[in-house]
Design a protein around this motif. Structure first.
Motif, mmCIF file in Angstrom:
data_model
loop_
_atom_site.group_PDB
_atom_site.id
_atom_site.type_symbol
_atom_site.label_atom_id
_atom_site.label_comp_id
_atom_site.label_asym_id
_atom_site.label_seq_id
_atom_site.Cartn_x
_atom_site.Cartn_y
_atom_site.Cartn_z
ATOM 1 N N LYS A 280 0.843 -1.203 0.000
ATOM 2 C CA LYS A 280 0.000 0.000 0.000
ATOM 3 C C LYS A 280 0.881 1.258 0.000
ATOM 4 O O LYS A 280 0.628 2.199 -0.743
ATOM 5 C CB LYS A 280 -0.917 -0.002 1.223
ATOM 6 C CG LYS A 280 -1.948 1.117 1.181
ATOM 7 C CD LYS A 280 -2.931 1.033 2.337
ATOM 8 C CE LYS A 280 -3.803 2.287 2.397
ATOM 9 N NZ LYS A 280 -4.600 2.347 3.636
ATOM 10 N N CYS A 281 1.944 1.251 0.855
ATOM 11 C CA CYS A 281 2.751 2.486 0.960
ATOM 12 C C CYS A 281 4.181 2.278 0.465
ATOM 13 O O CYS A 281 5.042 3.133 0.635
ATOM 14 C CB CYS A 281 2.785 2.950 2.419
ATOM 15 S SG CYS A 281 3.690 1.788 3.467
ATOM 16 N N SER A 282 4.442 1.098 -0.097
ATOM 17 C CA SER A 282 5.785 0.755 -0.610
ATOM 18 C C SER A 282 6.879 1.069 0.395
ATOM 19 O O SER A 282 7.973 1.482 0.022
ATOM 20 C CB SER A 282 6.060 1.533 -1.904
ATOM 21 O OG SER A 282 4.988 1.378 -2.770
ATOM 22 N N GLY A 283 6.537 0.923 1.683
ATOM 23 C CA GLY A 283 7.637 0.997 2.664
ATOM 24 C C GLY A 283 7.688 2.271 3.478
ATOM 25 O O GLY A 283 8.373 2.335 4.485
ATOM 26 N N SER A 284 6.873 3.324 3.091
ATOM 27 C CA SER A 284 7.012 4.564 3.870
ATOM 28 C C SER A 284 6.253 4.464 5.198
ATOM 29 O O SER A 284 6.459 5.270 6.089
ATOM 30 C CB SER A 284 6.465 5.730 3.045
ATOM 31 O OG SER A 284 5.149 5.399 2.623
ATOM 32 N N GLY A 285 5.345 3.447 5.329
ATOM 33 C CA GLY A 285 4.659 3.295 6.623
ATOM 34 C C GLY A 285 3.201 3.704 6.518
ATOM 35 O O GLY A 285 2.902 4.820 6.111
ATOM 36 N N CYS A 286 2.304 2.772 6.887
ATOM 37 C CA CYS A 286 0.864 3.101 6.834
ATOM 38 C C CYS A 286 0.132 2.187 7.808
ATOM 39 O O CYS A 286 0.750 1.403 8.524
ATOM 40 C CB CYS A 286 0.334 2.901 5.410
ATOM 41 S SG CYS A 286 0.281 1.161 4.916
#
Ligand SMILES: CNC(=O)COc1cccc(Nc2cc(Cl)ccn2)c1
Length: 340
Positions: A265-271
């Protein structure tokens, strides 16, 4: 004479007042029928003096003709109206779009299980199934969980008798397959329903499904496991997924790992989906423990294997954004109809 005139007026008035074919027909029978007043008059002619009969007779016939003509004209009109009404009522607007046919759809869990099965079938795995009511030997002993092991106690499993229970995972199917294959290579996927007693909240259910995989042969390595899991992650969650294997522990595998995929969902940025870690845990796996191989009659010096286990509910919840696992089991059409 006057009576005849009055009769005619009456009949014409009744004809005019008839609103449909049936009413008009009743008027026809009433005035022109055998028992009608005009017939009576004709019958009563005998009472008249002979020289008056021809005049009277002619008069009566003229009235009967007039009434008949008016009646038939009205009858034609009313019949036409009746046909037009029917045509109007029965008319079909052929330009209307077709009414959609309500079709069913597969249960979201079925879709996930079938998608995973198709993936491994395409890699040459076979699908193996087995009993849900299982002996504790195949469910525990054969998986290096000897009697007395904490995972076996009553609070976790539904026991039916001393050594019969509802299976807590599909590993017993793999144990039964190893026993049946007597040392031959194995490449199977085991989907099925499993049961846990202490499971009962938004992410745990008493009954749920599991899919396990088992590959046994000569020279099966950890790299084979990693490659297989990586392909699975990309096929299920998108080609741009990364995977990472974290060391873990299961009694039936050594070494054991847990596989995470990079958050789709956030490709790793955190969600919220990855709980701000950028990674989502998907499954557990490892190299089959030598004890498990030996107990199943496989020479752990010659053969090796890997195994993995995953929960389709968890995968479906991630894939479809389902908040509560119990939605899968309460058969609420409002939930199920969203999966077309
Ligand atoms: C939801 N399942 C999980 O998190 C972990 O499941 C796992 C993990 C590792 C191995 C297995 N199955 C297995 C089966 C045999 Cl016969 C031998 C060795 N292992 C299942």
């Amino acid at each position: 004479e006057a009576q005849l005139q009055q009769l005619k007026e009456e009949a014409l008035q009744k004809i005019e007042a008839s609103g449909n074919v049936k009413e008009l027909n009743d008027v026809r029978v009433a005035y022109l029928g055998k028992k009608g007043p005009i017939t009576d008059l004709l019958k009563g002619m005998g009472k008249l003096p002979a020289e008056e009969r021809p005049k009277m007779g002619a008069l009566v016939n003229v009235v009967r003709e007039e009434v008949t003509t008016v009646l038939e004209a009205r009858m034609t009109l009313l019949q036409e109206q009746a046909i037009n009404e029917q045509l109007e009522k029965e008319s079909i607007d052929v330009t209307l779009p077709g009414r959609p046919v309500k079709t069913g759809n597969h249960h979201p869990l079925t879709r996930v299980v079938e998608e995973i099965e198709d993936l491994f079938l395409s890699m040459g795995y076979e699908i193996a199934e087995g009993p849900e009511v299982e002996k504790d030997y195949y469910n525990f002993e054969a998986l290096n969980l000897p009697k007395g092991h904490p995972a076996r106690d009553m609070q976790d499993s539904f026991y039916i008798s001393e050594d019969i229970l509802l299976r807590t995972h599909t590993s017993p199917v793999q144990a039964r397959t190893m026993e049946a294959k007597e040392g031959q290579p194995i490449k199977i996927i085991c989907p099925g329903k499993v049961y846990r007693r202490d499971n009962d909240d938004a992410t745990h259910s008493h009954q749920f499904t599991q899919i396990e995989g088992l590959v046994i042969g000569e020279n099966i390595r950890m790299s084979d496991l990693k490659g297989t899991l990586s392909l699975f992650a990309k096929k299920m969650f998108g080609d741009d997924r990364e995977i990472r294997l974290r060391p873990s522990f299961f009694p039936f595998t050594e070494p054991s790992v847990e596989m995470d995929i990079s958050c789709f969902k956030c490709s790793g940025s955190g969600c919220n989906v990855c709980k701000k870690t950028g990674w989502i845990e998907i499954l557990g796996a490892g190299m089959v423990h030598p004890n498990v191989l030996e107990m199943a009659g496989y020479d752990s010096k010659k053969l090796s294997g890997f195994a993995f286990g995953m929960g389709p509910e968890r995968i479906a919840m991630l894939k479809y954004g389902v908040e509560d696992i119990r939605h899968f089991y309460t058969n609420d059409v409002r939930f199920l109809s969203q999966f077309h």
